[in-house]
Design a protein around this motif. Structure first.
Motif, PDB file in Angstrom:
ATOM      1  N   PRO A 234       0.904  -1.354  -0.063  1.00 20.54           N
ATOM      2  CA  PRO A 234      -0.020   0.077   0.000  1.00 20.54           C
ATOM      3  C   PRO A 234       0.923   1.355   0.032  1.00 20.54           C
ATOM      4  O   PRO A 234       0.320   2.323  -0.190  1.00 20.54           O
ATOM      5  N   ASN A 235       2.292   1.204   0.337  1.00 21.29           N
ATOM      6  CA  ASN A 235       3.018   2.409   0.278  1.00 21.29           C
ATOM      7  C   ASN A 235       3.871   2.505  -0.884  1.00 21.29           C
ATOM      8  O   ASN A 235       4.436   3.415  -0.911  1.00 21.29           O
ATOM      9  N   SER A 236       3.638   1.728  -2.062  1.00 23.04           N
ATOM     10  CA  SER A 236       4.066   1.885  -3.550  1.00 23.04           C
ATOM     11  C   SER A 236       3.299   2.190  -4.246  1.00 23.04           C
ATOM     12  O   SER A 236       2.395   1.532  -4.644  1.00 23.04           O
ATOM     13  N   TYR A 237       3.183   3.337  -4.933  1.00 19.38           N
ATOM     14  CA  TYR A 237       2.335   3.771  -5.980  1.00 19.38           C
ATOM     15  C   TYR A 237       2.350   3.098  -7.391  1.00 19.38           C
ATOM     16  O   TYR A 237       3.602   2.719  -7.676  1.00 19.38           O
ATOM     17  N   ASP A 238       1.612   2.671  -7.734  1.00 18.06           N
ATOM     18  CA  ASP A 238       1.603   2.035  -9.321  1.00 18.06           C
ATOM     19  C   ASP A 238       0.584   2.705 -10.172  1.00 18.06           C
ATOM     20  O   ASP A 238       0.652   2.382 -11.570  1.00 18.06           O
ATOM     21  N   GLN A 239      -0.093   3.649 -10.084  1.00 17.34           N
ATOM     22  CA  GLN A 239      -0.903   4.447 -11.027  1.00 17.34           C
ATOM     23  C   GLN A 239      -1.295   5.848 -10.019  1.00 17.34           C
ATOM     24  O   GLN A 239      -1.267   5.878  -9.263  1.00 17.34           O
ATOM     25  N   ALA A 240      -1.443   6.810 -11.004  1.00 19.60           N
ATOM     26  CA  ALA A 240      -1.961   8.168 -10.742  1.00 19.60           C
ATOM     27  C   ALA A 240      -2.808   8.724 -11.649  1.00 19.60           C
ATOM     28  O   ALA A 240      -2.742   8.510 -12.799  1.00 19.60           O
ATOM     29  N   ILE A 241      -3.796   9.486 -11.525  1.00 24.36           N
ATOM     30  CA  ILE A 241      -4.503  10.380 -12.385  1.00 24.36           C
ATOM     31  C   ILE A 241      -4.566  11.834 -11.721  1.00 24.36           C
ATOM     32  O   ILE A 241      -5.180  11.903 -10.558  1.00 24.36           O
ATOM     33  N   ALA A 242      -4.190  12.637 -12.487  1.00 21.67           N
ATOM     34  CA  ALA A 242      -4.156  14.140 -12.244  1.00 21.67           C
ATOM     35  C   ALA A 242      -5.219  14.804 -12.968  1.00 21.67           C
ATOM     36  O   ALA A 242      -5.337  14.516 -14.245  1.00 21.67           O
ATOM     37  N   TRP A 243      -5.897  15.785 -12.592  1.00 23.57           N
ATOM     38  CA  TRP A 243      -6.798  16.567 -13.466  1.00 23.57           C
ATOM     39  C   TRP A 243      -6.600  18.007 -13.150  1.00 23.57           C
ATOM     40  O   TRP A 243      -6.343  18.585 -12.290  1.00 23.57           O
ATOM     41  N   ILE A 244      -6.397  18.634 -14.426  1.00 24.03           N
ATOM     42  CA  ILE A 244      -6.054  19.994 -14.404  1.00 24.03           C
ATOM     43  C   ILE A 244      -7.036  20.737 -15.350  1.00 24.03           C
ATOM     44  O   ILE A 244      -7.514  20.308 -16.350  1.00 24.03           O
ATOM     45  N   ARG A 245      -7.565  21.873 -14.638  1.00 23.28           N
ATOM     46  CA  ARG A 245      -8.752  22.552 -15.526  1.00 23.28           C
ATOM     47  C   ARG A 245      -7.983  23.378 -16.549  1.00 23.28           C
ATOM     48  O   ARG A 245      -7.129  24.150 -16.460  1.00 23.28           O
ATOM     49  N   ALA A 246      -8.666  23.088 -17.587  1.00 23.30           N
ATOM     50  CA  ALA A 246      -8.288  23.834 -18.879  1.00 23.30           C
ATOM     51  C   ALA A 246      -8.627  25.331 -18.852  1.00 23.30           C
ATOM     52  O   ALA A 246      -7.842  25.875 -19.804  1.00 23.30           O
ATOM     53  N   GLU A 247      -9.364  25.742 -18.067  1.00 22.38           N
ATOM     54  CA  GLU A 247      -9.787  27.174 -18.045  1.00 22.38           C
ATOM     55  C   GLU A 247      -8.850  28.019 -17.455  1.00 22.38           C
ATOM     56  O   GLU A 247      -8.831  29.389 -17.438  1.00 22.38           O
ATOM     57  N   HIS A 248      -7.701  27.290 -16.845  1.00 21.99           N
ATOM     58  CA  HIS A 248      -6.665  28.162 -16.070  1.00 21.99           C
ATOM     59  C   HIS A 248      -5.884  28.824 -17.071  1.00 21.99           C
ATOM     60  O   HIS A 248      -5.684  28.422 -18.246  1.00 21.99           O
ATOM     61  N   PRO A 249      -5.375  30.263 -16.858  1.00 16.78           N
ATOM     62  CA  PRO A 249      -4.348  31.013 -17.781  1.00 16.78           C
ATOM     63  C   PRO A 249      -3.145  30.123 -17.710  1.00 16.78           C
ATOM     64  O   PRO A 249      -2.939  29.304 -16.797  1.00 16.78           O
ATOM     65  N   PRO A 250      -2.345  30.332 -18.405  1.00 11.28           N
ATOM     66  CA  PRO A 250      -1.074  29.563 -18.638  1.00 11.28           C
ATOM     67  C   PRO A 250      -0.173  29.108 -17.368  1.00 11.28           C
ATOM     68  O   PRO A 250       0.087  28.185 -17.012  1.00 11.28           O
ATOM     69  N   LEU A 251       0.060  30.397 -16.613  1.00 16.41           N
ATOM     70  CA  LEU A 251       0.987  30.202 -15.473  1.00 16.41           C
ATOM     71  C   LEU A 251       0.197  29.152 -14.428  1.00 16.41           C
ATOM     72  O   LEU A 251       0.905  28.415 -13.949  1.00 16.41           O
ATOM     73  N   MET A 252      -1.116  29.464 -14.185  1.00 20.06           N
ATOM     74  CA  MET A 252      -1.853  28.842 -13.170  1.00 20.06           C
ATOM     75  C   MET A 252      -1.917  27.360 -13.730  1.00 20.06           C
ATOM     76  O   MET A 252      -1.828  26.489 -12.902  1.00 20.06           O
ATOM     77  N   ARG A 253      -2.061  27.246 -14.871  1.00 22.10           N
ATOM     78  CA  ARG A 253      -2.010  25.679 -15.432  1.00 22.10           C
ATOM     79  C   ARG A 253      -0.652  24.806 -15.211  1.00 22.10           C
ATOM     80  O   ARG A 253      -0.545  24.031 -14.749  1.00 22.10           O
ATOM     81  N   LYS A 254       0.395  25.784 -15.526  1.00 18.24           N
ATOM     82  CA  LYS A 254       1.748  25.335 -15.409  1.00 18.24           C
ATOM     83  C   LYS A 254       1.873  24.949 -13.892  1.00 18.24           C
ATOM     84  O   LYS A 254       2.499  24.081 -13.457  1.00 18.24           O
ATOM     85  N   SER A 255       1.670  25.940 -13.144  1.00 14.06           N
ATOM     86  CA  SER A 255       1.771  25.658 -11.515  1.00 14.06           C
ATOM     87  C   SER A 255       0.892  24.420 -11.188  1.00 14.06           C
ATOM     88  O   SER A 255       1.547  23.594 -10.307  1.00 14.06           O
ATOM     89  N   CYS A 256      -0.366  24.339 -11.771  1.00 13.73           N
ATOM     90  CA  CYS A 256      -1.070  22.820 -11.352  1.00 13.73           C
ATOM     91  C   CYS A 256      -0.310  21.710 -11.863  1.00 13.73           C
ATOM     92  O   CYS A 256      -0.242  20.823 -11.086  1.00 13.73           O
ATOM     93  N   VAL A 257       0.376  21.916 -12.902  1.00 17.25           N
ATOM     94  CA  VAL A 257       1.158  20.771 -13.439  1.00 17.25           C
ATOM     95  C   VAL A 257       2.430  20.633 -12.469  1.00 17.25           C
ATOM     96  O   VAL A 257       2.578  19.259 -11.949  1.00 17.25           O
ATOM     97  N   HIS A 258       3.008  21.170 -12.154  1.00 18.98           N
ATOM     98  CA  HIS A 258       4.107  21.120 -11.356  1.00 18.98           C
ATOM     99  C   HIS A 258       3.830  20.974 -10.048  1.00 18.98           C
ATOM    100  O   HIS A 258       4.391  19.860  -9.281  1.00 18.98           O
ATOM    101  N   GLU A 259       2.658  21.280  -9.277  1.00 19.86           N
ATOM    102  CA  GLU A 259       2.259  20.818  -7.860  1.00 19.86           C
ATOM    103  C   GLU A 259       1.678  19.277  -7.943  1.00 19.86           C
ATOM    104  O   GLU A 259       2.301  18.412  -7.258  1.00 19.86           O
ATOM    105  N   GLU A 260       0.810  19.195  -9.072  1.00 20.73           N
ATOM    106  CA  GLU A 260       0.206  17.780  -8.858  1.00 20.73           C
ATOM    107  C   GLU A 260       1.200  16.749  -9.203  1.00 20.73           C
ATOM    108  O   GLU A 260       0.856  15.627  -8.546  1.00 20.73           O
ATOM    109  N   LEU A 261       1.940  16.907 -10.472  1.00 18.91           N
ATOM    110  CA  LEU A 261       2.699  15.726 -10.618  1.00 18.91           C
ATOM    111  C   LEU A 261       3.854  15.585  -9.567  1.00 18.91           C
ATOM    112  O   LEU A 261       4.216  14.342  -9.327  1.00 18.91           O
TER     113      LEU A 261
END
Length: 314
Positions: A219-246
């Motif tokens: 249970p402590n070893s990940y084998d899959q993940a799903i991230a959801w990024i809102r397409a409505e974000h302006p470019p910097l906020m969208r990039k920030s979401c990518v950086h944090e969630e990944l």
């Protein structure tokens, strides 16, 4: 990304679903392939346009206040080995939200260390409404960031096609929500209702999220993940979401108000991964730190690894 008082990201980590390779959806056409304009209807809905306007105003306000920095930290944000040790323990061993409980806050108790032991293979998928220009921009962002994460962790991290991925990044607008939810169901058919509702009922204050899954046998070893990024974000906020969630999907699960410079802090000072965040990832993926370790078990190893940083990368 997390916006103090205005919004936040959601990270739900450590779910044990026992997913196997046969549960994965079959390969489909490449998500980056251009689509005819007719496939996108008559343009964004009023709801999607309202969200885009809201997030654009929010980004302007934050940047006007000197937030969403992109410099990774500098002379005004010094940090010590003591800071690194404290921040690692807080961010790695604790959760912001209770696993499998939707938006319910965590118990505040430390858990075991969690990370990927298998190679991480990112894929990027877009909702029908997302323009070709945004697809190209986000594709460059995720591919470049995957390479940076691989360098920081020294763990195998790369891009993959839709059929060969295990970390799925979905960029969806409100107009694509049904499409995105169907994709989540296909990727994680055993997902529990509370976690699925996190994707289905995202309030405006949740800007992006990631859910990481682990096999029941470990249970402590990940084998899959799903991230959801809102397409409505302006470019910097969208990039920030990518950086944090990944990065959070790799195992940096919590936030700390004392972490600076860091994106794992609700103050939104930094939009993009910082030098300290890279150090946290390097520590997390050192082979001497194993999934399931408690803070007490990991602490002497962390002290040694942090001491060794003076002579070069961990």
């Amino acid at each position: 990304m997390r916006i103090a008082q205005a919004g936040r990201a959601l990270t739900v980590l450590g779910l044990a679903l026992g997913l196997a390779a046969c549960d994965m959806a079959p390969p489909a056409p490449a998500p980056n392939a251009p689509r005819p304009p007719a496939d996108r209807g008559d343009g964004p809905s009023a709801r999607s346009q309202a969200l885009a306007a809201h997030y654009a105003r929010l980004e302007r306000d934050l940047r006007a206040r000197g937030l969403l920095r992109m410099d990774g930290g500098g002379p005004d944000t010094p940090w010590s080995d003591t800071d690194l040790m404290r921040n690692f323990e807080r961010i790695v061993f604790y959760d912001e939200y209770a696993p499998g409980a939707g938006f319910r806050a965590s118990s505040g108790r430390a858990g075991g260390l969690r990370k990927w032991t298998a190679p991480v293979r990112f894929s990027l998928e877009f909702g029908t409404s997302v323009s070709d220009a945004q697809r190209a921009e986000d594709g460059d962002t995720v591919a470049g960031y995957a390479a940076r994460l691989a360098r920081a962790t020294r763990h195998p991290i790369s891009m993959a096609g839709r059929g060969g991925a295990n970390f799925h990044v979905l960029v969806m607008s409100e107009d694509d929500r049904a499409e995105g939810l169907a994709r989540v169901r296909a990727l994680a058919p055993g997902i529990d209702p509370a976690t699925f509702n996190v994707f289905r009922n995202m309030p405006r204050s949740i800007h992006c999220l990631v859910v990481a899954f682990s096999d029941r046998g470990n249970p402590n070893s990940y084998d899959q993940a799903i991230a959801w990024i809102r397409a409505e974000h302006p470019p910097l906020m969208r990039k920030s979401c990518v950086h944090e969630e990944l990065a959070q999907g790799l195992g940096l699960a919590d936030d700390s108000p004392r972490a600076r410079p860091s994106i794992f802090n609700d103050d939104d000072e930094f939009a993009l991964l910082t030098a300290q965040d890279e150090a946290l990832l390097g520590l997390l993926y050192h082979p001497d730190l194993r999934p399931g370790m408690t803070p007490d078990e990991a602490r002497p190893i962390l002290r040694r690894l942090i001491d060794e940083r003076a002579g070069g990368p961990v």
